[in-house]
Design an enzyme around this catalytic site. Structure first.
Site, PDB file in Angstrom:
ATOM      1  N   VAL A  52       0.900  -1.039   0.373  1.00 26.35           N
ATOM      2  CA  VAL A  52       0.067   0.273  -0.140  1.00 26.35           C
ATOM      3  C   VAL A  52       1.067   1.477  -0.107  1.00 26.35           C
ATOM      4  O   VAL A  52       0.482   2.370   0.092  1.00 26.35           O
ATOM      5  CB  VAL A  52      -0.823   0.483   1.641  1.00 26.35           C
ATOM      6  CG1 VAL A  52      -0.435   0.693   2.635  1.00 26.35           C
ATOM      7  CG2 VAL A  52      -2.335   0.945   0.882  1.00 26.35           C
ATOM      8  N   TYR A  53       2.435   0.974   0.172  1.00 21.24           N
ATOM      9  CA  TYR A  53       2.559   2.213   0.391  1.00 21.24           C
ATOM     10  C   TYR A  53       3.724   2.756  -1.058  1.00 21.24           C
ATOM     11  O   TYR A  53       3.633   2.003  -2.263  1.00 21.24           O
ATOM     12  CB  TYR A  53       4.443   2.265   0.652  1.00 21.24           C
ATOM     13  CG  TYR A  53       4.691   1.608   2.196  1.00 21.24           C
ATOM     14  CD1 TYR A  53       3.640   1.702   3.530  1.00 21.24           C
ATOM     15  CD2 TYR A  53       5.493   1.060   3.127  1.00 21.24           C
ATOM     16  CE1 TYR A  53       3.652   1.000   4.521  1.00 21.24           C
ATOM     17  CE2 TYR A  53       5.784   0.434   3.907  1.00 21.24           C
ATOM     18  CZ  TYR A  53       4.704   0.775   5.251  1.00 21.24           C
ATOM     19  OH  TYR A  53       4.604   0.501   5.496  1.00 21.24           O
ATOM     20  N   SER A  54       3.249   4.083  -1.985  1.00 21.73           N
ATOM     21  CA  SER A  54       2.476   4.979  -1.354  1.00 21.73           C
ATOM     22  C   SER A  54       1.661   6.045  -1.361  1.00 21.73           C
ATOM     23  O   SER A  54       0.915   6.802  -2.237  1.00 21.73           O
ATOM     24  CB  SER A  54       3.498   6.669  -1.074  1.00 21.73           C
ATOM     25  OG  SER A  54       3.804   6.447  -2.096  1.00 21.73           O
TER      26      SER A  54
END
Length: 316
Positions: A52-54
């Site tokens: 999920v980054y970023s």
């Protein structure tokens, strides 16, 4: 440099973990490559990221950090030199969330593709999924380990009772177990970990890699008043630390860092490294100089007196 086993996983890691949340956010690809090279050249080996980054950055869809790490691995050829951790479970888009068999099976392939590798050393549940039975999640992870796509699994953002339940489910069914926990823990934020997780992790021999290890930068000592909060993008989140206890902690860090000719940040990380049951703190940097400064924490051997001073100053 010292290495520690992460839980009972067989993964041997240095006690300083690079937080990959900055890759593709506050560090562009070129800067990120330089940071990763400096990290490995400095003798370290443990890099933590998440699918999920970023995603929180306007225009981003998630996967930016993994993509940069994958590009670096392809260019540098240093895959065998690092222990690579990533996570699954946080929302990545419509229907792309949670810890069901169907979603994990798809998400792991997406992460492997972005990371340009055949295996993930530590695959972590980024948060609990109350809608999926623990048996389904842990059976799926066990299959991934059998397939050689994952070496070990860990948990993040599980509460104490659910983590205990997950360990019991693994034991009862012969599934792979969570070998590590990734909780918020630092000199300021101690109570939740120490009350809810510490004894559970130590009883079961789980590795612990801490996030927000520098309290969003507060423990670097560069935020001493509200006037300092505009010094970075994270400043707004630091205001809550500017209280009597926060200033007491900074004073203790100042004293110990002067004694050791070090920095408050390195001392704060060294305190975490010295805590029983902690495998290593996660911290990030956006410049090589910053990385080298906090990396010195791994060389700091704080005396019992210094540790007690910090522990006492940060008591809650």
């Amino acid at each position: 440099m010292e290495k520690r086993e992460l839980g009972k996983s067989g993964l041997m890691v240095h006690p300083f973990v690079f937080g990959g949340n900055v890759f593709g956010w506050t560090a562009d690809e070129k800067t990120s490559f330089g940071l990763l090279d400096a990290f490995v050249d400095g003798g370290f080996n443990f890099v933590d990221t998440a699918d999920v980054y970023s995603k929180w950055v306007p225009g981003h869809t998630g996967g930016e950090s993994e993509t940069i790490i994958g590009n670096w691995l392809k260019k540098s050829g240093k895959r065998e030199k690092i222990i690579l951790a990533t996570k699954v479970g946080k929302p990545m888009g419509e229907g792309m969330t949670g810890l069901s068999k169907a979603y994990i099976t798809k998400a792991v392939e997406d992460s492997l593709k972005r990371l340009q590798t055949d295996y993930i050393d530590l695959y972590q549940s980024h948060e609990d999924d109350a809608n999926t039975p623990l048996e389904e999640t842990l059976a799926t992870f066990t299959d991934l380990i059998k397939q050689g796509k994952v070496r070990a699994i860990g948990a993040s953002n599980y509460n104490g009772p659910r983590l205990r339940e997950a360990l019991e489910v693994s034991k009862a069914n012969g599934f792979a177990r969570y070998e590590s926990l990734q909780p918020e823990y630092n000199l300021y934020a101690r109570e939740d970990y120490e009350h809810q997780y510490e004894s559970l992790c130590r009883e079961n021999g789980l590795g612990v890699i801490t996030y927000f290890s520098l309290a969003s930068g507060f423990l670097t000592g560069k935020y001493r008043s509200e006037a300092d909060l505009n010094k970075s993008k994270r400043g707004a989140g630091i205001k809550k630390y500017l209280d009597g206890r926060g200033y007491k902690i900074l004073a203790a860090l100042d004293k110990v860092s002067a004694e050791y000719n070090s920095t408050p940040a390195a001392v704060a990380l060294a305190w975490l490294m010295a805590r029983p049951g902690i495998t290593g703190p996660i911290a990030s940097a956006t410049s090589v100089q910053q990385l080298q400064e906090i990396g010195k924490a791994a060389e700091l051997k704080l005396s019992a007196e210094a540790i007690e001073l910090l522990t006492s100053a940060s008591s809650y």
